[in-house]
Design a protein around this motif. Structure first.
Motif, PDB file in Angstrom:
ATOM      1  N   THR A 184       0.861  -1.174   0.000  1.00 41.43           N
ATOM      2  CA  THR A 184       0.000   0.000   0.000  1.00 41.43           C
ATOM      3  C   THR A 184       0.900   1.228   0.000  1.00 41.43           C
ATOM      4  N   VAL A 185       0.318   2.383  -0.231  1.00 41.99           N
ATOM      5  CA  VAL A 185       1.097   3.619  -0.193  1.00 41.99           C
ATOM      6  C   VAL A 185       1.700   3.810   1.195  1.00 41.99           C
ATOM      7  N   ALA A 186       0.938   3.521   2.231  1.00 44.62           N
ATOM      8  CA  ALA A 186       1.449   3.683   3.607  1.00 44.62           C
ATOM      9  C   ALA A 186       2.600   2.722   3.881  1.00 44.62           C
ATOM     10  N   GLN A 187       2.491   1.485   3.401  1.00 46.23           N
ATOM     11  CA  GLN A 187       3.574   0.518   3.596  1.00 46.23           C
ATOM     12  C   GLN A 187       4.819   0.942   2.829  1.00 46.23           C
ATOM     13  N   TYR A 188       4.625   1.420   1.613  1.00 38.76           N
ATOM     14  CA  TYR A 188       5.751   1.914   0.823  1.00 38.76           C
ATOM     15  C   TYR A 188       6.430   3.079   1.540  1.00 38.76           C
ATOM     16  N   ALA A 189       5.639   4.029   2.026  1.00 39.72           N
ATOM     17  CA  ALA A 189       6.199   5.187   2.731  1.00 39.72           C
ATOM     18  C   ALA A 189       6.988   4.733   3.959  1.00 39.72           C
ATOM     19  N   ALA A 190       6.463   3.747   4.667  1.00 36.02           N
ATOM     20  CA  ALA A 190       7.172   3.238   5.846  1.00 36.02           C
ATOM     21  C   ALA A 190       8.504   2.610   5.443  1.00 36.02           C
ATOM     22  N   LEU A 191       8.496   1.760   4.415  1.00 37.26           N
ATOM     23  CA  LEU A 191       9.739   1.128   3.970  1.00 37.26           C
ATOM     24  C   LEU A 191      10.741   2.172   3.476  1.00 37.26           C
ATOM     25  N   LEU A 201      11.237  -3.028  -1.544  1.00 35.88           N
ATOM     26  CA  LEU A 201      11.297  -1.568  -1.647  1.00 35.88           C
ATOM     27  C   LEU A 201      11.948  -1.148  -2.962  1.00 35.88           C
ATOM     28  N   ALA A 202      13.036  -1.782  -3.341  1.00 38.85           N
ATOM     29  CA  ALA A 202      13.727  -1.414  -4.580  1.00 38.85           C
ATOM     30  C   ALA A 202      12.811  -1.571  -5.783  1.00 38.85           C
ATOM     31  N   ALA A 203      12.064  -2.663  -5.837  1.00 39.86           N
ATOM     32  CA  ALA A 203      11.142  -2.888  -6.956  1.00 39.86           C
ATOM     33  C   ALA A 203      10.014  -1.854  -6.936  1.00 39.86           C
ATOM     34  N   ALA A 204       9.453  -1.618  -5.767  1.00 39.78           N
ATOM     35  CA  ALA A 204       8.351  -0.659  -5.638  1.00 39.78           C
ATOM     36  C   ALA A 204       8.827   0.762  -5.922  1.00 39.78           C
ATOM     37  N   ASP A 205      10.026   1.067  -5.478  1.00 42.11           N
ATOM     38  CA  ASP A 205      10.538   2.427  -5.639  1.00 42.11           C
ATOM     39  C   ASP A 205      10.745   2.773  -7.111  1.00 42.11           C
ATOM     40  N   THR A 206      11.121   1.806  -7.906  1.00 43.08           N
ATOM     41  CA  THR A 206      11.271   2.048  -9.339  1.00 43.08           C
ATOM     42  C   THR A 206       9.956   2.568  -9.919  1.00 43.08           C
ATOM     43  N   SER A 207       8.854   1.947  -9.544  1.00 44.47           N
ATOM     44  CA  SER A 207       7.541   2.371 -10.036  1.00 44.47           C
ATOM     45  C   SER A 207       7.128   3.717  -9.462  1.00 44.47           C
ATOM     46  N   ALA A 208       7.365   3.917  -8.174  1.00 48.04           N
ATOM     47  CA  ALA A 208       6.981   5.180  -7.534  1.00 48.04           C
ATOM     48  C   ALA A 208       7.789   6.347  -8.088  1.00 48.04           C
ATOM     49  N   VAL A 209       9.064   6.124  -8.329  1.00 48.82           N
ATOM     50  CA  VAL A 209       9.922   7.176  -8.885  1.00 48.82           C
ATOM     51  C   VAL A 209       9.469   7.524 -10.299  1.00 48.82           C
ATOM     52  N   ARG A 210       9.013   6.537 -11.055  1.00 47.35           N
ATOM     53  CA  ARG A 210       8.504   6.797 -12.402  1.00 47.35           C
ATOM     54  C   ARG A 210       7.325   7.775 -12.335  1.00 47.35           C
ATOM     55  N   VAL A 211       6.441   7.593 -11.371  1.00 52.13           N
ATOM     56  CA  VAL A 211       5.304   8.505 -11.175  1.00 52.13           C
ATOM     57  C   VAL A 211       5.806   9.898 -10.810  1.00 52.13           C
ATOM     58  N   LEU A 251       6.999  10.862  10.355  1.00 54.16           N
ATOM     59  CA  LEU A 251       7.597  11.031   9.029  1.00 54.16           C
ATOM     60  C   LEU A 251       6.619  10.688   7.905  1.00 54.16           C
ATOM     61  N   CYS A 252       5.774   9.693   8.137  1.00 52.14           N
ATOM     62  CA  CYS A 252       4.850   9.229   7.102  1.00 52.14           C
ATOM     63  C   CYS A 252       3.512   9.966   7.133  1.00 52.14           C
ATOM     64  N   GLY A 253       3.301  10.797   8.141  1.00 54.71           N
ATOM     65  CA  GLY A 253       2.063  11.559   8.225  1.00 54.71           C
ATOM     66  C   GLY A 253       0.840  10.732   8.580  1.00 54.71           C
ATOM     67  N   VAL A 254       1.046   9.713   9.408  1.00 56.61           N
ATOM     68  CA  VAL A 254      -0.079   8.895   9.870  1.00 56.61           C
ATOM     69  C   VAL A 254      -0.066   8.861  11.397  1.00 56.61           C
ATOM     70  N   THR A 255      -1.136   8.358  11.973  1.00 63.47           N
ATOM     71  CA  THR A 255      -1.210   8.257  13.425  1.00 63.47           C
ATOM     72  C   THR A 255      -0.386   7.063  13.904  1.00 63.47           C
ATOM     73  N   PRO A 256       0.063   7.101  15.155  1.00 62.98           N
ATOM     74  CA  PRO A 256       0.793   5.938  15.689  1.00 62.98           C
ATOM     75  C   PRO A 256       0.012   4.618  15.605  1.00 62.98           C
ATOM     76  N   PRO A 257      -1.306   4.598  15.903  1.00 58.31           N
ATOM     77  CA  PRO A 257      -2.017   3.315  15.744  1.00 58.31           C
ATOM     78  C   PRO A 257      -2.022   2.809  14.295  1.00 58.31           C
TER      79      PRO A 257
END
Length: 146
Positions: free
Chosen positions: A32-39, A101-111, A56-62
């Motif tokens: 998910t976007v939140a999981q990607y941001a965490a990684l 993360l490396a695989a996901a980051d390639t796609s996110a960086v493309r965006v 850092l990720c802009g979410v609540t602690p829970p």
């Protein structure tokens, strides 16, 4: 004030479009976007606590605890007690987490690059400055922020 004149509506639409696009490109990596941001934030801050990562990720602690539990269940992260503060868990990426993360980051960086390419260098600088001003004004307007 009509909705079309409300800057917040335009900011929200842009945020929703970015998140929806990132969600779609991250789906093949099973994130998910939140999981990607965490990684992504963990990669630059190994050993960070869940509370600091949430900020850092802009979410609540829970919410971050749920994100971390899911990442831990997939063995993408490990959590261990801090050397001095036993009630604080340090979080680190596993080798598998780094690979995902490396695989996901390639796609996110493309965006991100496609978005950035729509603007000249001067426009990107101006947009960044304008958004920073939005943040400052909104934080000043928040009750109890003084």
């Amino acid at each position: 004030m009509p909705a079309s004149e409300r800057l917040g509506s335009h900011l929200k639409r842009a945020e929703q479009a970015l998140n929806a696009t990132k969600a779609a490109v991250l789906k093949p990596a099973g994130l998910t976007v939140a999981q990607y941001a965490a990684l992504l934030n963990l990669s630059g801050n190994p050993g960070i606590s869940a509370a600091a990562l949430a900020r850092l990720c802009g979410v609540t602690p829970p919410t971050m605890n749920t994100v971390l539990k899911n990442l831990q269940d997939r063995e993408l992260i490990v959590r261990s007690p801090h050397e001095w503060h036993r009630n604080v868990l340090e979080t680190r990426l596993t080798d598998e987490g780094r690979a995902v993360l490396a695989a996901a980051d390639t796609s996110a960086v493309r965006v991100e690059r496609a978005l950035a390419a729509e603007f000249t260098d001067a426009e990107r600088d101006a947009l960044t400055g304008l958004l920073a001003r939005c943040v400052r004004v909104l934080e000043e307007q928040r009750p109890g922020s003084s």
